[in-house]
Design a protein around this motif. Structure first.
Motif, PDB file in Angstrom:
ATOM      1  N   GLN A  54       0.849  -1.192   0.000  1.00 23.66           N
ATOM      2  CA  GLN A  54       0.000   0.000   0.000  1.00 23.66           C
ATOM      3  C   GLN A  54       0.886   1.244   0.000  1.00 23.66           C
ATOM      4  OE1 GLN A  54      -3.204  -1.153  -0.059  1.00 23.66           O
ATOM      5  NE2 GLN A  54      -2.242  -3.133   0.270  1.00 23.66           N
ATOM      6  N   VAL A  55       0.498   2.254  -0.797  1.00 21.01           N
ATOM      7  CA  VAL A  55       1.252   3.510  -0.856  1.00 21.01           C
ATOM      8  C   VAL A  55       0.265   4.660  -0.904  1.00 21.01           C
ATOM      9  CG1 VAL A  55       2.949   4.865  -2.155  1.00 21.01           C
ATOM     10  CG2 VAL A  55       3.137   2.365  -2.109  1.00 21.01           C
ATOM     11  N   LEU A  56       0.520   5.687  -0.096  1.00 17.54           N
ATOM     12  CA  LEU A  56      -0.282   6.905  -0.094  1.00 17.54           C
ATOM     13  C   LEU A  56       0.681   8.083  -0.181  1.00 17.54           C
ATOM     14  CD1 LEU A  56      -2.962   8.448   0.229  1.00 17.54           C
ATOM     15  CD2 LEU A  56      -2.662   8.238   2.703  1.00 17.54           C
ATOM     16  N   ILE A  57       0.540   8.893  -1.238  1.00 20.10           N
ATOM     17  CA  ILE A  57       1.443  10.014  -1.473  1.00 20.10           C
ATOM     18  C   ILE A  57       0.628  11.297  -1.522  1.00 20.10           C
ATOM     19  CG2 ILE A  57       3.252  10.965  -2.948  1.00 20.10           C
ATOM     20  CD1 ILE A  57       3.434   8.155  -4.260  1.00 20.10           C
ATOM     21  N   GLU A  58       1.080  12.316  -0.792  1.00 23.15           N
ATOM     22  CA  GLU A  58       0.399  13.607  -0.738  1.00 23.15           C
ATOM     23  C   GLU A  58       1.121  14.630  -1.616  1.00 23.15           C
ATOM     24  OE1 GLU A  58      -1.263  15.643   3.043  1.00 23.15           O
ATOM     25  OE2 GLU A  58       0.780  16.414   2.749  1.00 23.15           O
ATOM     26  N   PHE A  59       0.337  15.445  -2.327  1.00 21.42           N
ATOM     27  CA  PHE A  59       0.850  16.552  -3.134  1.00 21.42           C
ATOM     28  C   PHE A  59       0.122  17.823  -2.729  1.00 21.42           C
ATOM     29  CE2 PHE A  59       1.651  12.758  -5.568  1.00 21.42           C
ATOM     30  CZ  PHE A  59       2.859  12.992  -6.200  1.00 21.42           C
ATOM     31  N   GLU A  60       0.667  18.951  -3.064  1.00 17.75           N
ATOM     32  CA  GLU A  60       0.059  20.236  -2.711  1.00 17.75           C
ATOM     33  C   GLU A  60      -1.317  20.435  -3.337  1.00 17.75           C
ATOM     34  OE1 GLU A  60       0.826  22.596  -0.409  1.00 17.75           O
ATOM     35  OE2 GLU A  60       2.192  21.011   0.195  1.00 17.75           O
ATOM     36  N   SER A  61      -1.580  19.772  -4.461  1.00 17.20           N
ATOM     37  CA  SER A  61      -2.876  19.909  -5.124  1.00 17.20           C
ATOM     38  C   SER A  61      -3.139  18.687  -5.992  1.00 17.20           C
ATOM     39  CB  SER A  61      -2.907  21.161  -6.002  1.00 17.20           C
ATOM     40  OG  SER A  61      -2.024  21.019  -7.093  1.00 17.20           O
ATOM     41  N   TYR A  62      -4.385  18.545  -6.385  1.00 18.67           N
ATOM     42  CA  TYR A  62      -4.785  17.487  -7.321  1.00 18.67           C
ATOM     43  C   TYR A  62      -4.032  17.651  -8.636  1.00 18.67           C
ATOM     44  CZ  TYR A  62      -7.967  14.805 -10.322  1.00 18.67           C
ATOM     45  OH  TYR A  62      -8.497  13.909 -11.222  1.00 18.67           O
ATOM     46  N   GLU A  63      -3.927  18.889  -9.100  1.00 17.79           N
ATOM     47  CA  GLU A  63      -3.230  19.173 -10.352  1.00 17.79           C
ATOM     48  C   GLU A  63      -1.756  18.780 -10.284  1.00 17.79           C
ATOM     49  OE1 GLU A  63      -6.964  21.206 -10.178  1.00 17.79           O
ATOM     50  OE2 GLU A  63      -5.292  21.349  -8.761  1.00 17.79           O
ATOM     51  N   GLN A  64      -1.132  19.023  -9.145  1.00 15.92           N
ATOM     52  CA  GLN A  64       0.274  18.660  -8.955  1.00 15.92           C
ATOM     53  C   GLN A  64       0.444  17.135  -8.973  1.00 15.92           C
ATOM     54  OE1 GLN A  64       2.292  21.066  -9.145  1.00 15.92           O
ATOM     55  NE2 GLN A  64       4.163  20.665  -8.038  1.00 15.92           N
ATOM     56  N   ALA A  65      -0.499  16.427  -8.378  1.00  8.15           N
ATOM     57  CA  ALA A  65      -0.463  14.960  -8.377  1.00  8.15           C
ATOM     58  C   ALA A  65      -0.578  14.415  -9.802  1.00  8.15           C
ATOM     59  CB  ALA A  65      -1.572  14.405  -7.490  1.00  8.15           C
ATOM     60  N   LEU A  66      -1.498  14.982 -10.585  1.00  5.34           N
ATOM     61  CA  LEU A  66      -1.654  14.569 -11.983  1.00  5.34           C
ATOM     62  C   LEU A  66      -0.415  14.909 -12.798  1.00  5.34           C
ATOM     63  CD1 LEU A  66      -5.329  15.574 -12.846  1.00  5.34           C
ATOM     64  CD2 LEU A  66      -4.376  13.260 -12.733  1.00  5.34           C
ATOM     65  N   ALA A  67       0.133  16.101 -12.576  1.00  4.97           N
ATOM     66  CA  ALA A  67       1.327  16.517 -13.318  1.00  4.97           C
ATOM     67  C   ALA A  67       2.492  15.577 -13.048  1.00  4.97           C
ATOM     68  CB  ALA A  67       1.698  17.955 -12.958  1.00  4.97           C
ATOM     69  N   CYS A  68       2.645  15.143 -11.822  1.00  4.06           N
ATOM     70  CA  CYS A  68       3.716  14.207 -11.487  1.00  4.06           C
ATOM     71  C   CYS A  68       3.526  12.898 -12.248  1.00  4.06           C
ATOM     72  CB  CYS A  68       3.757  13.956  -9.982  1.00  4.06           C
ATOM     73  SG  CYS A  68       5.090  12.843  -9.470  1.00  4.06           S
ATOM     74  N   PHE A  69       2.314  12.350 -12.200  1.00  2.00           N
ATOM     75  CA  PHE A  69       2.053  11.086 -12.876  1.00  2.00           C
ATOM     76  C   PHE A  69       2.313  11.188 -14.378  1.00  2.00           C
ATOM     77  CE2 PHE A  69      -0.439   7.907 -15.057  1.00  2.00           C
ATOM     78  CZ  PHE A  69      -0.123   6.761 -14.348  1.00  2.00           C
TER      79      PHE A  69
END
Length: 96
Positions: A54-69
């Motif tokens: 299991q992995v849970l990763i936090e980003f400053e925003s939803y957009e930042q999470a998508l940009a990383c992926f």
């Protein structure tokens, strides 16, 4: 602004290749400000189908999470994850 999260569950089938994924994805996680809240570790499967990691990763925003992926840095490393593990990744927006 609500934070963004990756929720990932994996069954690692090739640990040596998975290590290449971990090393290769690190620059993307640094670049996009990822904060690992859960990375493996002990867990209890209480209901439903649960994978072994299991992995849970936090980003400053939803957009930042998508940009990383979607970044070239992450996508280059993702090939190792896809060949070394079976799993799921969901990106979600956190509650405010």
């Amino acid at each position: 602004m609500a934070k963004g999260y990756w929720i990932a569950q994996n069954d690692v089938t090739d640990p040596e290749t998975y290590k290449k994924y971990l090393a290769g994805s690190a620059p993307a996680f640094v670049k996009y400000g990822a904060k690992f809240l859960v990375r493996g570790g002990r867990h209890s499967a209480l209901q439903g189908n649960i994978r072994s990691r299991q992995v849970l990763i936090e980003f400053e925003s939803y957009e930042q999470a998508l940009a990383c992926f979607n970044s070239p840095e992450y996508q280059d490393a993702a090939q190792y994850r896809l060949s070394a593990a079976e799993g799921d990744i969901v990106i979600v927006e956190g509650a405010e």
